[in-house]
Enzyme design. Structure first.
Site, PDB file in Angstrom:
ATOM      1  N   HIS A  72       1.313  -0.954  -0.038  1.00 46.32           N
ATOM      2  CA  HIS A  72      -0.085  -0.100  -0.328  1.00 46.32           C
ATOM      3  C   HIS A  72       0.637   1.083  -0.066  1.00 46.32           C
ATOM      4  O   HIS A  72       1.381   1.730   1.016  1.00 46.32           O
ATOM      5  CB  HIS A  72      -1.069  -0.359   1.217  1.00 46.32           C
ATOM      6  CG  HIS A  72      -1.982  -0.985   0.917  1.00 46.32           C
ATOM      7  ND1 HIS A  72      -3.365  -0.956   1.144  1.00 46.32           N
ATOM      8  CD2 HIS A  72      -2.521  -1.886   0.714  1.00 46.32           C
ATOM      9  CE1 HIS A  72      -4.511  -0.893   1.354  1.00 46.32           C
ATOM     10  NE2 HIS A  72      -3.856  -2.690   0.576  1.00 46.32           N
ATOM     11  N   TYR A 200      -8.958   5.871   7.428  1.00 48.15           N
ATOM     12  CA  TYR A 200      -8.944   6.170   8.427  1.00 48.15           C
ATOM     13  C   TYR A 200     -10.307   7.498   8.385  1.00 48.15           C
ATOM     14  O   TYR A 200      -9.998   8.485   8.338  1.00 48.15           O
ATOM     15  CB  TYR A 200      -7.394   7.038   9.905  1.00 48.15           C
ATOM     16  CG  TYR A 200      -6.723   5.719   9.093  1.00 48.15           C
ATOM     17  CD1 TYR A 200      -6.649   4.576  10.602  1.00 48.15           C
ATOM     18  CD2 TYR A 200      -5.453   5.028   8.008  1.00 48.15           C
ATOM     19  CE1 TYR A 200      -5.802   3.988  11.018  1.00 48.15           C
ATOM     20  CE2 TYR A 200      -4.897   4.122   8.522  1.00 48.15           C
ATOM     21  CZ  TYR A 200      -5.231   4.060   9.310  1.00 48.15           C
ATOM     22  OH  TYR A 200      -3.795   2.535  10.224  1.00 48.15           O
ATOM     23  N   PRO A 292      -4.326   0.647  19.187  1.00 45.03           N
ATOM     24  CA  PRO A 292      -4.064   0.641  17.753  1.00 45.03           C
ATOM     25  C   PRO A 292      -4.429   1.796  16.469  1.00 45.03           C
ATOM     26  O   PRO A 292      -3.913   0.930  15.144  1.00 45.03           O
ATOM     27  CB  PRO A 292      -5.475  -0.401  17.311  1.00 45.03           C
ATOM     28  CG  PRO A 292      -6.667   0.089  18.112  1.00 45.03           C
ATOM     29  CD  PRO A 292      -5.464   0.366  19.457  1.00 45.03           C
ATOM     30  N   LYS A 296       0.203   0.374  15.069  1.00 45.68           N
ATOM     31  CA  LYS A 296       2.296  -0.105  15.900  1.00 45.68           C
ATOM     32  C   LYS A 296       2.170  -0.663  16.370  1.00 45.68           C
ATOM     33  O   LYS A 296       3.159  -1.960  16.580  1.00 45.68           O
ATOM     34  CB  LYS A 296       2.680   1.313  15.789  1.00 45.68           C
ATOM     35  CG  LYS A 296       2.161   2.528  15.735  1.00 45.68           C
ATOM     36  CD  LYS A 296       3.651   2.490  14.325  1.00 45.68           C
ATOM     37  CE  LYS A 296       3.195   3.513  13.435  1.00 45.68           C
ATOM     38  NZ  LYS A 296       4.426   2.157  11.849  1.00 45.68           N
ATOM     39  N   TYR A 384       4.302   6.092  10.206  1.00 49.24           N
ATOM     40  CA  TYR A 384       3.146   4.810   9.370  1.00 49.24           C
ATOM     41  C   TYR A 384       4.083   4.099   8.904  1.00 49.24           C
ATOM     42  O   TYR A 384       3.553   2.879   9.159  1.00 49.24           O
ATOM     43  CB  TYR A 384       2.156   5.563   8.866  1.00 49.24           C
ATOM     44  CG  TYR A 384       0.409   4.821   8.730  1.00 49.24           C
ATOM     45  CD1 TYR A 384      -0.108   4.282   9.104  1.00 49.24           C
ATOM     46  CD2 TYR A 384       0.800   2.969   7.973  1.00 49.24           C
ATOM     47  CE1 TYR A 384      -1.064   4.239   9.489  1.00 49.24           C
ATOM     48  CE2 TYR A 384       0.094   2.647   7.507  1.00 49.24           C
ATOM     49  CZ  TYR A 384      -1.255   3.060   8.353  1.00 49.24           C
ATOM     50  OH  TYR A 384      -2.081   1.798   8.425  1.00 49.24           O
TER      51      TYR A 384
HETATM   52  P1  FAD Z   1       1.005 -11.703  22.064  1.00 54.21           P
HETATM   53  O1  FAD Z   1       0.231 -11.600  20.239  1.00 54.21           O
HETATM   54  O2  FAD Z   1       0.196 -11.127  22.363  1.00 54.21           O
HETATM   55  O3  FAD Z   1       1.663 -12.525  22.189  1.00 54.21           O
HETATM   56  C1  FAD Z   1       1.810 -13.270  23.629  1.00 54.21           C
HETATM   57  C2  FAD Z   1       1.640 -14.891  23.510  1.00 54.21           C
HETATM   58  O4  FAD Z   1       1.796 -15.285  24.886  1.00 54.21           O
HETATM   59  C3  FAD Z   1       0.271 -15.327  23.379  1.00 54.21           C
HETATM   60  O5  FAD Z   1       0.127 -16.210  22.700  1.00 54.21           O
HETATM   61  C4  FAD Z   1      -0.522 -15.591  24.797  1.00 54.21           C
HETATM   62  O6  FAD Z   1      -1.233 -17.211  24.730  1.00 54.21           O
HETATM   63  C5  FAD Z   1       1.142 -16.171  25.593  1.00 54.21           C
HETATM   64  N1  FAD Z   1       0.458 -16.319  26.770  1.00 54.21           N
HETATM   65  C6  FAD Z   1       0.597 -15.317  27.632  1.00 54.21           C
HETATM   66  N2  FAD Z   1       0.106 -15.289  28.870  1.00 54.21           N
HETATM   67  C7  FAD Z   1       1.384 -16.455  29.025  1.00 54.21           C
HETATM   68  C8  FAD Z   1       1.881 -17.279  30.358  1.00 54.21           C
HETATM   69  N3  FAD Z   1       1.690 -17.390  31.080  1.00 54.21           N
HETATM   70  N4  FAD Z   1       2.061 -19.105  29.774  1.00 54.21           N
HETATM   71  C9  FAD Z   1       1.867 -18.380  28.399  1.00 54.21           C
HETATM   72  N5  FAD Z   1       2.223 -17.738  27.329  1.00 54.21           N
HETATM   73  C10 FAD Z   1       1.566 -16.626  27.728  1.00 54.21           C
HETATM   74  N6  FAD Z   1      -0.467  -4.379  15.755  1.00 54.21           N
HETATM   75  C11 FAD Z   1      -0.326  -3.269  14.761  1.00 54.21           C
HETATM   76  O7  FAD Z   1       0.998  -3.598  14.259  1.00 54.21           O
HETATM   77  N7  FAD Z   1      -0.770  -3.218  13.292  1.00 54.21           N
HETATM   78  C12 FAD Z   1      -2.483  -3.601  13.471  1.00 54.21           C
HETATM   79  O8  FAD Z   1      -2.892  -3.511  12.423  1.00 54.21           O
HETATM   80  C13 FAD Z   1      -3.214  -4.449  15.119  1.00 54.21           C
HETATM   81  N8  FAD Z   1      -4.406  -4.161  14.820  1.00 54.21           N
HETATM   82  C14 FAD Z   1      -4.643  -5.003  15.998  1.00 54.21           C
HETATM   83  C15 FAD Z   1      -6.018  -5.090  16.196  1.00 54.21           C
HETATM   84  C16 FAD Z   1      -6.560  -5.333  17.473  1.00 54.21           C
HETATM   85  C17 FAD Z   1      -8.077  -5.540  17.477  1.00 54.21           C
HETATM   86  C18 FAD Z   1      -5.580  -5.859  18.590  1.00 54.21           C
HETATM   87  C19 FAD Z   1      -6.412  -5.913  19.727  1.00 54.21           C
HETATM   88  C20 FAD Z   1      -4.337  -5.716  18.486  1.00 54.21           C
HETATM   89  C21 FAD Z   1      -3.919  -4.619  17.060  1.00 54.21           C
HETATM   90  N9  FAD Z   1      -2.774  -4.911  16.999  1.00 54.21           N
HETATM   91  C22 FAD Z   1      -1.947  -4.228  15.949  1.00 54.21           C
HETATM   92  C23 FAD Z   1      -1.350  -4.932  17.664  1.00 54.21           C
HETATM   93  C24 FAD Z   1      -0.462  -7.126  17.737  1.00 54.21           C
HETATM   94  O9  FAD Z   1      -1.816  -7.570  17.865  1.00 54.21           O
HETATM   95  C25 FAD Z   1      -0.354  -7.041  19.129  1.00 54.21           C
HETATM   96  O10 FAD Z   1       0.851  -6.300  19.877  1.00 54.21           O
HETATM   97  C26 FAD Z   1       1.357  -8.329  19.341  1.00 54.21           C
HETATM   98  O11 FAD Z   1      -0.083  -9.442  18.863  1.00 54.21           O
HETATM   99  C27 FAD Z   1       1.936  -8.559  20.024  1.00 54.21           C
HETATM  100  O12 FAD Z   1       3.126  -9.491  19.678  1.00 54.21           O
HETATM  101  P2  FAD Z   1       3.510 -10.193  20.820  1.00 54.21           P
HETATM  102  O13 FAD Z   1       4.006 -11.469  20.666  1.00 54.21           O
HETATM  103  O14 FAD Z   1       4.136  -9.613  21.281  1.00 54.21           O
HETATM  104  O15 FAD Z   1       1.490 -10.619  22.288  1.00 54.21           O
HETATM  105  C1  DHB Z   2      -6.008  -2.714  11.486  1.00 54.47           C
HETATM  106  C2  DHB Z   2      -5.640  -2.630  12.493  1.00 54.47           C
HETATM  107  C3  DHB Z   2      -5.168  -1.622  12.733  1.00 54.47           C
HETATM  108  O1  DHB Z   2      -5.172  -1.034  13.762  1.00 54.47           O
HETATM  109  C4  DHB Z   2      -5.155  -0.526  11.768  1.00 54.47           C
HETATM  110  O2  DHB Z   2      -4.365   0.373  12.409  1.00 54.47           O
HETATM  111  C5  DHB Z   2      -4.764  -0.549  10.415  1.00 54.47           C
HETATM  112  C6  DHB Z   2      -5.064  -2.253  10.139  1.00 54.47           C
HETATM  113  C7  DHB Z   2      -6.685  -3.798  10.365  1.00 54.47           C
HETATM  114  O3  DHB Z   2      -6.428  -5.116  10.982  1.00 54.47           O
HETATM  115  O4  DHB Z   2      -6.247  -4.678   9.405  1.00 54.47           O
END
Ligand code: FAD
Ligand code: DHB
Length: 389
Positions: A72, A200, A292, A296, A384
């Protein structure tokens, strides 16, 4: 059992770190609380910075994202029926890649499996011992049996609700938090995206986002109340509300369908400092959360993985501790900048329940400034597409 790096959490941070270290002959064990199906069922991020795609390539999992990820070159910002575009590629030389977090995770699972890596699902009661000594270890329960894993280092990749951050004594850490007075209601539907780029939308009724995963899979969000529940929102109520918040031409051409996932996420800014305590390193959502807006979260988790991977690589390959000693400082310097951007973009795009008329006018002036000022657009685009590591 023994490994070099015990990784708690098998989300994107933990899996990517494990796969990168594997490429350097460094042994890891990943302990994940949930099943694989549960992790893959969590619909989250959709926009990847170049830095994350490059890390995936380095980890040997870059083929599919390069083939199927959608570049994009810009994004659309709207207010009411007014729209303007921010051209990332013209302003920064870089696009972003639309590719779902579920697909990143799927690619990493496949690679870990093909490499015979140790990844345990369904582990319970994980505890970290001796993180402030030279002989840390992790204990956990698997299939009813208590197990013990000795290691050189522990990577706390267990997300916001994990145990790693809480293992650091309260006297040794500081937490910074801002909770926003609304959430995002998200819907995934097997329909073509309403527009070729993300929209957005700031509207008088609140924020909306039109995003996508591929040509026949759309992801939409609307700002909702904190006490809303997904089951309170029928599909038709969701589509009606979305139409009211986006510009008229898009509202009229929106193709709707049954939701295949519907969930609410609260919005929060959170940072814990430091991100290292002895031989325990926090990585990704375990250390910080962003709202979100601006996509990031996953990308900031990836920049932590970059710093930690390179620090550990330096330690094992060159006997040099500089990278791990400076991990927290380097990671936090970038984390705070993405916190600032996500906070700014959230503040710009949402309706706040306690917003005064003055604050609303300032918000509209800022959107108009962004619409008409190339320097402002460049700063937005640089953030971004991702600040340099
Ligand atoms: P997590 O994905 O939370 O993974 C942590 C893992 O640890 C999980 O699988 C969990 O089950 C496990 N765990 C937890 N506790 C324990 C324990 N005690 N023992 C063993 N395992 C455990 N980010 C972006 O960059 N772009 C986006 O567009 C975006 N959109 C989002 C939209 C939504 C609706 C949400 C909720 C988040 C979004 N994010 C986005 C954020 C992104 O999803 C997270 O920042 C990302 O998942 C972080 O990854 P992580 O591996 O650090 O943590
Ligand atoms: C998506 C989520 C976001 O928070 C964002 O800024 C852009 C895209 C997504 O889930 O596609």
């Amino acid at each position: 059992m023994r490994t070099q790096v015990a990784i708690i959490g098998g989300g994107p941070s933990g899996l990517l770190l494990s796969q990168l270290l594997h490429g350097r002959g460094i042994d890891t064990v990943v302990l994940e609380r949930q099943s694989r199906a549960h992790v893959l069922g969590r619909i989250r991020a959709g926009v990847l910075e170049r830095g994350l795609v490059d890390l995936m390539i380095e980890a040997g999992v870059g083929d599919r994202v390069q083939r199927e990820g959608i570049p994009h070159d810009g994004t659309v910002i709207s207010h009411g029926d007014e729209m303007f575009r921010i051209d990332f590629t013209a302003l920064t030389g870089q696009p972003v890649t639309v590719y779902g977090q579920t697909e990143v995770t799927r690619d990493l699972y496949a690679a870990r499996e093909a490499a015979g890596g140790t990844l345990m699902h369904g582990v319970e009661s994980v505890e970290i011992q001796g993180a402030d000594t030279d002989t840390p270890s992790v204990s956990y329960t698997l299939d009813g049996q208590r197990q013990h894993l000795s290691c050189d280092f522990v990577a706390g990749c267990d997300g916001f609700h994990g145990i790693s951050r809480k293992t650091i004594p309260e006297t040794a850490r500081r937490e910074f938090e801002k909770v926003y007075p609304f959430g995002w209601l998200g819907v995934l539907s097997e329909t073509p995206p309403v527009h070729e780029e993300l929209i957005y939308a700031n509207s008088e009724r609140g924020f909306a986002l039109c995003s996508m995963r591929n040509a026949n899979l759309s992801r939409y969000y609307i700002q909702c109340r904190l006490d809303d529940r997904p089951e309170d929102w029928s599909d038709s109520a969701f589509w009606d509300e979305l139409r009211r918040r986006i510009p008229k031409p898009q509202a009229e051409s929106l193709i709707t369908g049954p939701s295949i996932e519907k969930s609410i996420a609260p919005l929060r800014s959170f940072v814990t400092e430091p991100m290292r305590w002895g031989r325990l390193f926090l990585c990704g959502d375990a250390a910080h959360i962003v709202p979100p807006t601006g996509a990031k979260g996953l990308n900031t988790a990836a920049s932590d993985v970059h710093y930690l991977y390179n620090g550990l690589r330096q330690f094992y390959e060159d006997g040099d501790s500089e990278g791990i000693n400076r991990y927290s400082e380097k990671a936090l310097a970038r984390v705070w900048k993405t916190e600032r951007f996500s906070w700014w973009f959230s503040k710009l795009m949402h309706r706040f329940p306690d917003q005064s008329e003055f604050e609303h006018k300032i918000q509209l002036a800022e959107i108009d400034f962004l619409r008409s000022n190339t320097a402002a657009q460049t700063a937005m685009a640089q953030n971004y597409v991702g600040l340099p590591y």
